[in-house]
Design a protein around this motif. Sequence first.
Motif, PDB file in Angstrom:
ATOM      1  N   SER A   1       0.853  -1.180   0.000  1.00 51.94           N
ATOM      2  CA  SER A   1       0.000   0.000   0.000  1.00 51.94           C
ATOM      3  C   SER A   1       0.889   1.229   0.000  1.00 51.94           C
ATOM      4  O   SER A   1       2.022   1.200   0.516  1.00 51.94           O
ATOM      5  CB  SER A   1      -0.917   0.005   1.225  1.00 51.94           C
ATOM      6  N   LEU A   2       0.397   2.324  -0.562  1.00 53.45           N
ATOM      7  CA  LEU A   2       1.170   3.557  -0.579  1.00 53.45           C
ATOM      8  C   LEU A   2       1.429   4.070   0.829  1.00 53.45           C
ATOM      9  O   LEU A   2       2.413   4.772   1.072  1.00 53.45           O
ATOM     10  CB  LEU A   2       0.429   4.630  -1.392  1.00 53.45           C
ATOM     11  N   ARG A   3       0.565   3.730   1.748  1.00 51.21           N
ATOM     12  CA  ARG A   3       0.743   4.181   3.129  1.00 51.21           C
ATOM     13  C   ARG A   3       1.961   3.535   3.789  1.00 51.21           C
ATOM     14  O   ARG A   3       2.459   4.027   4.801  1.00 51.21           O
ATOM     15  CB  ARG A   3      -0.517   3.878   3.946  1.00 51.21           C
ATOM     16  N   ASP A   4       2.436   2.432   3.219  1.00 49.79           N
ATOM     17  CA  ASP A   4       3.601   1.747   3.788  1.00 49.79           C
ATOM     18  C   ASP A   4       4.921   2.428   3.432  1.00 49.79           C
ATOM     19  O   ASP A   4       5.960   2.073   3.993  1.00 49.79           O
ATOM     20  CB  ASP A   4       3.662   0.288   3.294  1.00 49.79           C
ATOM     21  N   PHE A   5       4.878   3.382   2.501  1.00 54.25           N
ATOM     22  CA  PHE A   5       6.117   3.939   1.956  1.00 54.25           C
ATOM     23  C   PHE A   5       6.333   5.357   2.468  1.00 54.25           C
ATOM     24  O   PHE A   5       5.474   6.231   2.311  1.00 54.25           O
ATOM     25  CB  PHE A   5       6.066   3.935   0.430  1.00 54.25           C
ATOM     26  N   ALA A   6       7.476   5.592   3.106  1.00 52.56           N
ATOM     27  CA  ALA A   6       7.856   6.926   3.572  1.00 52.56           C
ATOM     28  C   ALA A   6       8.702   7.597   2.495  1.00 52.56           C
ATOM     29  O   ALA A   6       9.605   6.973   1.930  1.00 52.56           O
ATOM     30  CB  ALA A   6       8.628   6.836   4.873  1.00 52.56           C
ATOM     31  N   PHE A   7       8.439   8.866   2.203  1.00 53.92           N
ATOM     32  CA  PHE A   7       9.138   9.536   1.112  1.00 53.92           C
ATOM     33  C   PHE A   7       9.359  11.002   1.460  1.00 53.92           C
ATOM     34  O   PHE A   7       8.747  11.557   2.382  1.00 53.92           O
ATOM     35  CB  PHE A   7       8.330   9.436  -0.181  1.00 53.92           C
ATOM     36  N   SER A   8      10.222  11.622   0.678  1.00 47.93           N
ATOM     37  CA  SER A   8      10.477  13.059   0.779  1.00 47.93           C
ATOM     38  C   SER A   8      10.393  13.647  -0.623  1.00 47.93           C
ATOM     39  O   SER A   8      11.185  13.279  -1.502  1.00 47.93           O
ATOM     40  CB  SER A   8      11.862  13.312   1.381  1.00 47.93           C
ATOM     41  N   ASP A   9       9.438  14.520  -0.830  1.00 49.09           N
ATOM     42  CA  ASP A   9       9.269  15.154  -2.139  1.00 49.09           C
ATOM     43  C   ASP A   9      10.166  16.381  -2.197  1.00 49.09           C
ATOM     44  O   ASP A   9       9.860  17.430  -1.612  1.00 49.09           O
ATOM     45  CB  ASP A   9       7.803  15.547  -2.349  1.00 49.09           C
ATOM     46  N   ASN A  10      11.281  16.271  -2.901  1.00 44.71           N
ATOM     47  CA  ASN A  10      12.269  17.350  -2.961  1.00 44.71           C
ATOM     48  C   ASN A  10      12.115  18.235  -4.188  1.00 44.71           C
ATOM     49  O   ASN A  10      13.004  19.047  -4.477  1.00 44.71           O
ATOM     50  CB  ASN A  10      13.683  16.754  -2.949  1.00 44.71           C
ATOM     51  N   ARG A  11      11.022  18.094  -4.915  1.00 45.26           N
ATOM     52  CA  ARG A  11      10.820  18.920  -6.112  1.00 45.26           C
ATOM     53  C   ARG A  11      10.604  20.382  -5.731  1.00 45.26           C
ATOM     54  O   ARG A  11       9.875  20.692  -4.780  1.00 45.26           O
ATOM     55  CB  ARG A  11       9.613  18.406  -6.906  1.00 45.26           C
ATOM     56  N   ASP A  12      11.191  21.276  -6.482  1.00 53.76           N
ATOM     57  CA  ASP A  12      11.057  22.710  -6.244  1.00 53.76           C
ATOM     58  C   ASP A  12       9.925  23.250  -7.126  1.00 53.76           C
ATOM     59  O   ASP A  12      10.118  23.494  -8.321  1.00 53.76           O
ATOM     60  CB  ASP A  12      12.373  23.421  -6.555  1.00 53.76           C
ATOM     61  N   MET A  13       8.768  23.440  -6.524  1.00 53.75           N
ATOM     62  CA  MET A  13       7.613  23.935  -7.274  1.00 53.75           C
ATOM     63  C   MET A  13       7.565  25.457  -7.333  1.00 53.75           C
ATOM     64  O   MET A  13       6.749  26.020  -8.074  1.00 53.75           O
ATOM     65  CB  MET A  13       6.323  23.406  -6.642  1.00 53.75           C
ATOM     66  N   THR A  14       8.401  26.133  -6.553  1.00 57.88           N
ATOM     67  CA  THR A  14       8.354  27.595  -6.533  1.00 57.88           C
ATOM     68  C   THR A  14       8.834  28.204  -7.849  1.00 57.88           C
ATOM     69  O   THR A  14       8.524  29.365  -8.129  1.00 57.88           O
ATOM     70  CB  THR A  14       9.225  28.141  -5.391  1.00 57.88           C
ATOM     71  N   MET A  15       9.581  27.433  -8.644  1.00 57.00           N
ATOM     72  CA  MET A  15      10.054  27.977  -9.922  1.00 57.00           C
ATOM     73  C   MET A  15       8.908  28.192 -10.917  1.00 57.00           C
ATOM     74  O   MET A  15       9.096  28.836 -11.946  1.00 57.00           O
ATOM     75  CB  MET A  15      11.102  27.050 -10.531  1.00 57.00           C
ATOM     76  N   ASN A  16       7.732  27.677 -10.590  1.00 55.67           N
ATOM     77  CA  ASN A  16       6.575  27.855 -11.467  1.00 55.67           C
ATOM     78  C   ASN A  16       5.666  28.979 -10.980  1.00 55.67           C
ATOM     79  O   ASN A  16       4.456  28.952 -11.218  1.00 55.67           O
ATOM     80  CB  ASN A  16       5.773  26.546 -11.530  1.00 55.67           C
ATOM     81  N   TYR A  17       6.248  29.966 -10.291  1.00 52.91           N
ATOM     82  CA  TYR A  17       5.451  31.042  -9.708  1.00 52.91           C
ATOM     83  C   TYR A  17       4.641  31.801 -10.767  1.00 52.91           C
ATOM     84  O   TYR A  17       3.589  32.379 -10.476  1.00 52.91           O
ATOM     85  CB  TYR A  17       6.374  32.032  -8.983  1.00 52.91           C
ATOM     86  N   PHE A  18       5.151  31.825 -11.998  1.00 58.21           N
ATOM     87  CA  PHE A  18       4.510  32.608 -13.062  1.00 58.21           C
ATOM     88  C   PHE A  18       3.230  31.951 -13.577  1.00 58.21           C
ATOM     89  O   PHE A  18       2.484  32.565 -14.339  1.00 58.21           O
ATOM     90  CB  PHE A  18       5.477  32.800 -14.237  1.00 58.21           C
ATOM     91  N   GLU A  19       2.968  30.719 -13.172  1.00 59.17           N
ATOM     92  CA  GLU A  19       1.745  30.032 -13.607  1.00 59.17           C
ATOM     93  C   GLU A  19       0.582  30.510 -12.751  1.00 59.17           C
ATOM     94  O   GLU A  19       0.265  29.942 -11.708  1.00 59.17           O
ATOM     95  CB  GLU A  19       1.926  28.517 -13.510  1.00 59.17           C
ATOM     96  N   ILE A  20      -0.046  31.576 -13.197  1.00 56.37           N
ATOM     97  CA  ILE A  20      -1.126  32.211 -12.443  1.00 56.37           C
ATOM     98  C   ILE A  20      -2.482  31.800 -13.001  1.00 56.37           C
ATOM     99  O   ILE A  20      -3.340  31.274 -12.284  1.00 56.37           O
ATOM    100  CB  ILE A  20      -0.986  33.748 -12.509  1.00 56.37           C
ATOM    101  N   LEU A  21      -2.660  32.018 -14.275  1.00 61.46           N
ATOM    102  CA  LEU A  21      -3.941  31.743 -14.918  1.00 61.46           C
ATOM    103  C   LEU A  21      -4.091  30.280 -15.298  1.00 61.46           C
ATOM    104  O   LEU A  21      -5.177  29.699 -15.205  1.00 61.46           O
ATOM    105  CB  LEU A  21      -4.066  32.625 -16.166  1.00 61.46           C
TER     106      LEU A  21
END
Length: 721
Positions: free
Chosen positions: A416-436
Amino acid sequence: FAKEVIASLAERKGGRSLRGPYLVLIELEAVKVLAESGCTVVALREEICSYGDRFGPLASCCFADIRPYLRLLVQSTVGVDGADGIPDEVSELLVWAKNIWMENSQANTDAGNGKVSAEELRERRKKLRAYIFAVQVVYCVTADLGVGCTTLQLYSPSIPQMTSEWRTSLTFLPGVAPKDGGQKEILPGDEIILLITQYLQYQTSCESQQPKTHNLIAAAALLEQAMDHSPYNPHLKIAAIGVYSQLHAAHRALSIYNDLGVKQIQLDSCSYLILPLLVRGGLYTSAIELSSSILRLHGSTSKDVKDYASKSFQNGYLLKAKEMVTFQREKMRPSLQLLHSKGIVMDCAALMNASDLNGGLASKEPRSNVPAVKLGEVRGLCGGEGDLAKAEKLITDSESHFNAPSLIHDAARTTSLRDFAFSDNRDMTMNYFEILYQNRRLTEKEMMSESLMRGHIHGMLVRAVMLSGVAKAPKKGKVPKCSEEMTYRYLSLVDALERLNQFSKGHDIEINDLEMELLELLCALCQAIATIVVGKDDDSMAEREKTVVSIIESGTKILGSVRDSFKSFAYNTIDDQSGTMVCQLLPDRVVPTYILIETTTTLFALFGWGKRKRKTKPAAAALAELALSFRDLLSDLMHATSLFRAFGDENNSTDVELLIKNALDSIIDRQADVAATHCEDHASVRRAINEVSVSRSMTTDRVDPFLVEMWENLGSFDETE
């Protein structure tokens, strides 16, 4: 207190205004709106407008400061009646923003031929910042309202107007980022291009029927122009990757990604921009190279942390050592991107093309010059004689956490996905310009689900090959005796099937019908292999053959349903989406199915049920029927890729000139713009179309050979050939 600070700052002569005290005033009104039910948002709107009037022309981060409060204002007025379905307070905010961009527009201003004073340059920059800020506010409110394109048409400048504004900014303001040499800075008008592309993408998403390809082509063309003028702006490149992703032009997107210069730790945080697209675009070798670099990063980081932590202890820097160990344990080792990269390497290994390694993909070779490649030629299982040695090597390599085959162990420990511990290291702040408009990206749940599913499938595949490798031929029509090794491998395969079945039927796993049916087919073939090699206690060859025939026939029925599902999907979607589906299915489901069919065929021959005995042995006849049905599915997939290559507009038209005209009509005002501008836009649109066409051709050039190879090999089951 905030007002006292503002008053004291105002008394200082020549002092610059600080944003903090004014943001405190907005925050106080926001707290009141959140705390008091039924509280009006008039004061909040007034503070937002006051802040925008003061800092909009001064700070490019002004919109980022008030963005959360704009969302709160819109959410707090949900259900309130107003004109055109927009609450009155929100409508007043939109009118305020519209007045700002209209007052600060410089599109119709003469740039002049003389030198411009520093003061005039500052005023131009202020007007440009205010213009951009106002459009950003309109976009943000429109996106939160979810009212469609009507609000944009009423309150935001048109696309030709913004295009003209951007061109004016190029002539009004000195270039600080020339293409050859100069400072590596960005141009102040680049934000306008990002806003235009957002508008075009939003228009495309609002279309009730098939997406308008010319809007995306227009967006790609403008981004190409902007990158030529401002080659050091990373956000232009990120936006271009998103647009080319929608156009399914993986090769051009990869070229732009390479220009970003992502390296070292950025691989873990930024590679999500391109990695899924490489698989959807059939560039499997590039996907493996990028994923392998992520694996190497994690392996070297683990070694470096040990070395540097030891040195920190020796020098008495205990806290630094603790920080490094914590970083490794909580961020790097459980990295979600690391898990995803393992799955991609395992999935695409058999589809690696040696000619694309080490930058070979950048040559854009014509189709006739693409070197011939075979399934599993470089690495990966392929259903051939060398699979047993490859499977044993995979098992050996899986012992290291930073090797791709370790995914098999990760999946074996997870039901199950609940059995897996993870760290999401993706940087989503670089998409700040995606407003609309926000580009679709994999969620954490999707990344875990896809990766662990790949681990389960390849674990089952490796175990099936390992079991078939120790199979013994029957003697004098009697069932061969089972050795301890055979029994152990059989039980391992049965356990893997059980875990996969439990994982795929979990409530937290989302699998479409087509993928689920192909997964059932894989499980059926593994069951057939297990039955052939070991079977049940005290069974006979006749009983074993009967059981296998039943399993194979059920697999043939599943294939019929798979073909119907794929045809339904292809009928209800445009051709380029069918092509990307083929690119995804090929490594995920199609190649594993082919490998198991070939493995089963080898076992059947060992047991005396070879292809030539289809008329006398029911098992041989059943397998031939399944193989030919799978061959028909491959024909359907090849047809989809042929349509994917035929790039045109939303009606599959191949009239490039019509596509160019529609794209130009989206971004320019033919009456207002000068002829030189028309020529530049025409050239950029044609360039974007060429990039998409070349990219799609490169995709099919790298997918078709594998489909054709499998189709031809399965032709041996057809008596007529």
